[in-house]
Design a protein around this motif. Structure first.
Motif, PDB file in Angstrom:
ATOM      1  N   LYS A  49       0.935  -1.200   0.159  1.00 26.06           N
ATOM      2  CA  LYS A  49      -0.043  -0.038  -0.100  1.00 26.06           C
ATOM      3  C   LYS A  49       0.789   1.339   0.219  1.00 26.06           C
ATOM      4  O   LYS A  49       0.189   2.216   0.106  1.00 26.06           O
ATOM      5  N   THR A  50       2.292   1.291  -0.095  1.00 31.58           N
ATOM      6  CA  THR A  50       3.089   2.196  -0.233  1.00 31.58           C
ATOM      7  C   THR A  50       3.935   2.173  -1.274  1.00 31.58           C
ATOM      8  O   THR A  50       4.480   1.091  -1.688  1.00 31.58           O
ATOM      9  N   GLU A  51       3.840   3.220  -2.174  1.00 35.16           N
ATOM     10  CA  GLU A  51       4.750   3.295  -3.253  1.00 35.16           C
ATOM     11  C   GLU A  51       6.029   3.003  -3.312  1.00 35.16           C
ATOM     12  O   GLU A  51       6.600   1.993  -4.164  1.00 35.16           O
ATOM     13  N   ASN A  52       6.842   3.641  -2.388  1.00 31.33           N
ATOM     14  CA  ASN A  52       8.252   3.180  -2.234  1.00 31.33           C
ATOM     15  C   ASN A  52       8.494   2.934  -1.024  1.00 31.33           C
ATOM     16  O   ASN A  52       8.268   3.623   0.029  1.00 31.33           O
ATOM     17  N   VAL A  53       9.090   1.711  -0.645  1.00 37.81           N
ATOM     18  CA  VAL A  53       9.697   1.117   0.460  1.00 37.81           C
ATOM     19  C   VAL A  53      10.865   0.770   0.572  1.00 37.81           C
ATOM     20  O   VAL A  53      11.489   0.060  -0.448  1.00 37.81           O
ATOM     21  N   VAL A  54      11.466   1.146   1.578  1.00 29.85           N
ATOM     22  CA  VAL A  54      12.902   0.569   1.757  1.00 29.85           C
ATOM     23  C   VAL A  54      13.039  -0.238   3.052  1.00 29.85           C
ATOM     24  O   VAL A  54      12.728   0.220   4.147  1.00 29.85           O
ATOM     25  N   CYS A  55      13.282  -1.800   3.103  1.00 29.39           N
ATOM     26  CA  CYS A  55      12.966  -2.553   4.091  1.00 29.39           C
ATOM     27  C   CYS A  55      14.330  -3.270   4.471  1.00 29.39           C
ATOM     28  O   CYS A  55      15.045  -3.913   3.558  1.00 29.39           O
ATOM     29  N   HIS A  56      14.891  -3.121   5.644  1.00 27.13           N
ATOM     30  CA  HIS A  56      15.869  -3.644   6.192  1.00 27.13           C
ATOM     31  C   HIS A  56      15.570  -5.048   7.025  1.00 27.13           C
ATOM     32  O   HIS A  56      14.807  -4.887   8.017  1.00 27.13           O
ATOM     33  N   PHE A  57      15.996  -6.014   6.692  1.00 30.48           N
ATOM     34  CA  PHE A  57      15.974  -7.323   7.018  1.00 30.48           C
ATOM     35  C   PHE A  57      16.999  -7.567   7.981  1.00 30.48           C
ATOM     36  O   PHE A  57      18.332  -7.454   7.587  1.00 30.48           O
ATOM     37  N   TYR A  58      16.852  -7.648   9.564  1.00 27.69           N
ATOM     38  CA  TYR A  58      18.068  -7.717  10.440  1.00 27.69           C
ATOM     39  C   TYR A  58      17.929  -8.625  11.386  1.00 27.69           C
ATOM     40  O   TYR A  58      16.887  -9.307  11.454  1.00 27.69           O
ATOM     41  N   HIS A  59      19.041  -8.780  12.014  1.00 27.37           N
ATOM     42  CA  HIS A  59      18.994  -9.674  13.511  1.00 27.37           C
ATOM     43  C   HIS A  59      19.513  -8.800  14.549  1.00 27.37           C
ATOM     44  O   HIS A  59      20.396  -8.108  14.205  1.00 27.37           O
ATOM     45  N   LYS A  60      18.782  -8.676  15.462  1.00 29.52           N
ATOM     46  CA  LYS A  60      19.052  -7.784  16.821  1.00 29.52           C
ATOM     47  C   LYS A  60      20.428  -7.912  17.250  1.00 29.52           C
ATOM     48  O   LYS A  60      21.010  -6.994  17.808  1.00 29.52           O
ATOM     49  N   GLU A  61      21.073  -9.229  17.084  1.00 31.48           N
ATOM     50  CA  GLU A  61      22.533  -9.441  17.681  1.00 31.48           C
ATOM     51  C   GLU A  61      23.699  -9.245  16.707  1.00 31.48           C
ATOM     52  O   GLU A  61      24.811  -9.341  17.162  1.00 31.48           O
ATOM     53  N   PHE A  62      23.558  -8.643  15.509  1.00 27.90           N
ATOM     54  CA  PHE A  62      24.346  -8.580  14.290  1.00 27.90           C
ATOM     55  C   PHE A  62      24.874  -6.946  14.258  1.00 27.90           C
ATOM     56  O   PHE A  62      24.052  -6.388  14.265  1.00 27.90           O
ATOM     57  N   GLU A  63      26.058  -6.877  14.527  1.00 26.47           N
ATOM     58  CA  GLU A  63      26.683  -5.695  14.719  1.00 26.47           C
ATOM     59  C   GLU A  63      26.371  -5.036  13.304  1.00 26.47           C
ATOM     60  O   GLU A  63      26.253  -3.824  13.287  1.00 26.47           O
ATOM     61  N   ARG A  64      26.579  -5.689  12.351  1.00 25.51           N
ATOM     62  CA  ARG A  64      26.555  -4.917  10.870  1.00 25.51           C
ATOM     63  C   ARG A  64      25.073  -4.401  10.728  1.00 25.51           C
ATOM     64  O   ARG A  64      24.884  -3.274  10.018  1.00 25.51           O
ATOM     65  N   CYS A  65      24.111  -5.085  11.343  1.00 22.31           N
ATOM     66  CA  CYS A  65      22.550  -4.515  11.189  1.00 22.31           C
ATOM     67  C   CYS A  65      22.572  -3.394  11.838  1.00 22.31           C
ATOM     68  O   CYS A  65      21.756  -2.438  11.557  1.00 22.31           O
ATOM     69  N   LYS A  66      23.151  -3.302  12.981  1.00 24.17           N
ATOM     70  CA  LYS A  66      23.093  -1.916  13.605  1.00 24.17           C
ATOM     71  C   LYS A  66      23.560  -0.897  12.996  1.00 24.17           C
ATOM     72  O   LYS A  66      23.281   0.237  12.889  1.00 24.17           O
ATOM     73  N   ILE A  67      24.928  -1.175  12.163  1.00 20.62           N
ATOM     74  CA  ILE A  67      25.619  -0.144  11.232  1.00 20.62           C
ATOM     75  C   ILE A  67      24.219   0.297  10.173  1.00 20.62           C
ATOM     76  O   ILE A  67      24.119   1.392   9.890  1.00 20.62           O
ATOM     77  N   VAL A  68      23.619  -0.517   9.517  1.00 23.53           N
ATOM     78  CA  VAL A  68      22.696  -0.284   8.571  1.00 23.53           C
ATOM     79  C   VAL A  68      21.574   0.558   9.098  1.00 23.53           C
ATOM     80  O   VAL A  68      21.127   1.602   8.619  1.00 23.53           O
ATOM     81  N   ASP A  69      21.142   0.126  10.564  1.00 22.73           N
ATOM     82  CA  ASP A  69      20.095   0.852  11.196  1.00 22.73           C
ATOM     83  C   ASP A  69      20.416   2.455  11.358  1.00 22.73           C
ATOM     84  O   ASP A  69      19.649   3.431  11.021  1.00 22.73           O
ATOM     85  N   LYS A  70      21.731   2.798  11.398  1.00 25.52           N
ATOM     86  CA  LYS A  70      22.168   4.219  11.514  1.00 25.52           C
ATOM     87  C   LYS A  70      21.932   4.839  10.256  1.00 25.52           C
ATOM     88  O   LYS A  70      21.583   5.999  10.225  1.00 25.52           O
ATOM     89  N   HIS A  71      22.467   4.145   9.202  1.00 26.91           N
ATOM     90  CA  HIS A  71      22.343   5.069   7.850  1.00 26.91           C
ATOM     91  C   HIS A  71      20.653   5.034   7.366  1.00 26.91           C
ATOM     92  O   HIS A  71      20.392   6.161   6.991  1.00 26.91           O
ATOM     93  N   MET A  72      20.012   4.107   7.541  1.00 23.54           N
ATOM     94  CA  MET A  72      18.624   4.013   7.609  1.00 23.54           C
ATOM     95  C   MET A  72      17.925   5.226   8.367  1.00 23.54           C
ATOM     96  O   MET A  72      16.973   5.792   7.579  1.00 23.54           O
ATOM     97  N   ALA A  73      18.120   5.442   9.213  1.00 26.12           N
ATOM     98  CA  ALA A  73      17.666   6.145  10.107  1.00 26.12           C
ATOM     99  C   ALA A  73      17.785   7.580   9.536  1.00 26.12           C
ATOM    100  O   ALA A  73      16.909   8.601   9.571  1.00 26.12           O
ATOM    101  N   MET A  74      18.987   7.946   9.163  1.00 27.84           N
ATOM    102  CA  MET A  74      19.218   9.212   8.357  1.00 27.84           C
ATOM    103  C   MET A  74      18.589   9.436   7.080  1.00 27.84           C
ATOM    104  O   MET A  74      18.044  10.584   6.918  1.00 27.84           O
ATOM    105  N   LEU A  75      18.569   8.549   6.367  1.00 33.78           N
ATOM    106  CA  LEU A  75      17.920   8.584   5.233  1.00 33.78           C
ATOM    107  C   LEU A  75      16.584   8.678   5.174  1.00 33.78           C
ATOM    108  O   LEU A  75      15.737   9.363   4.541  1.00 33.78           O
ATOM    109  N   ALA A  76      15.789   8.141   6.291  1.00 33.96           N
ATOM    110  CA  ALA A  76      14.385   8.120   6.232  1.00 33.96           C
ATOM    111  C   ALA A  76      13.851   9.537   6.622  1.00 33.96           C
ATOM    112  O   ALA A  76      12.749   9.803   6.006  1.00 33.96           O
ATOM    113  N   LYS A  77      14.768  10.450   7.415  1.00 28.62           N
ATOM    114  CA  LYS A  77      14.476  11.760   7.595  1.00 28.62           C
ATOM    115  C   LYS A  77      14.684  12.460   6.328  1.00 28.62           C
ATOM    116  O   LYS A  77      13.820  13.589   6.227  1.00 28.62           O
ATOM    117  N   LYS A  78      15.449  12.258   5.485  1.00 23.59           N
ATOM    118  CA  LYS A  78      15.874  12.914   4.221  1.00 23.59           C
ATOM    119  C   LYS A  78      14.786  12.763   3.164  1.00 23.59           C
ATOM    120  O   LYS A  78      14.681  13.685   2.423  1.00 23.59           O
TER     121      LYS A  78
END
Length: 177
Positions: A49-78
């Motif tokens: 139901k949303t035209e453009n979606v960027v979805c991060h599939f993650y695991h809460k214990e993976f450090e690299r997933c936390k790195i992606v979270d940081k970048h995604m949060a910045m891009l979401a605001k922009k």
């Protein structure tokens, strides 16, 4: 006459600004402008139901997933035109299998419910943990899920760097197999 034209221009510009503010408010009510976690039960509705979606599939214990979270949060605001979400891969086994997610982190980009591109791991972002937000941003622009309009990017403070390699995957829709 010139004063009259300025008044008309001013009136039209105010109307356009009001319309844009209303559009942004509507998008914010729909979850745009933020990076939110959703459940497996919400996934299909959000993506279809949303035209453009960027979805991060993650695991809460993976450090690299936390790195992606940081970048995604910045891009979401922009980029208000896209909805930025994350979903726990272990808690969403149906969609993890359906979309062929085998390596985490995985960022899947959707347009109108159809997967149009994905970033798997960090190999496509330079292969390093310290990749820049601009690297991920370039992939989102190449997939056309965020605006690459120079004026919109300049207004948001972007220098329009586009250094990403376009490694699109074959389209794989949620509705199709």
């Amino acid at each position: 006459m010139t004063h009259f034209l300025l008044l008309l221009f001013h009136r039209d510009r105010l109307a356009a600004m009001k319309q844009e503010a209303e559009r942004r408010a509507t998008l914010e009510r729909q979850g745009h402008g933020t990076y939110t976690e959703i459940s497996e039960g919400e996934f299909l509705e959000v993506v279809t139901k949303t035209e453009n979606v960027v979805c991060h599939f993650y695991h809460k214990e993976f450090e690299r997933c936390k790195i992606v979270d940081k970048h995604m949060a910045m891009l979401a605001k922009k980029y208000m035109e896209a909805r930025f979400i994350k979903i726990s891969a272990p808690d969403a086994p149906f969609f993890t299998v359906k979309l062929g997610i085998k390596v985490l982190p995985a960022v899947v980009m959707f347009k109108n419910g159809v997967s149009v591109d994905r970033v798997v791991g960090f190999e496509q972002l330079g292969g390093r943990d310290d990749f820049s937000t601009a690297d991920l941003e370039a992939r989102l622009k190449a997939a056309d899920v965020v605006s690459s309009n120079r004026r919109a990017a300049a207004a948001a403070g972007d220098d329009e760097s586009d250094g990403g390699e376009d490694d699109r995957v074959v389209q794989n829709g949620i509705r199709r197999g």
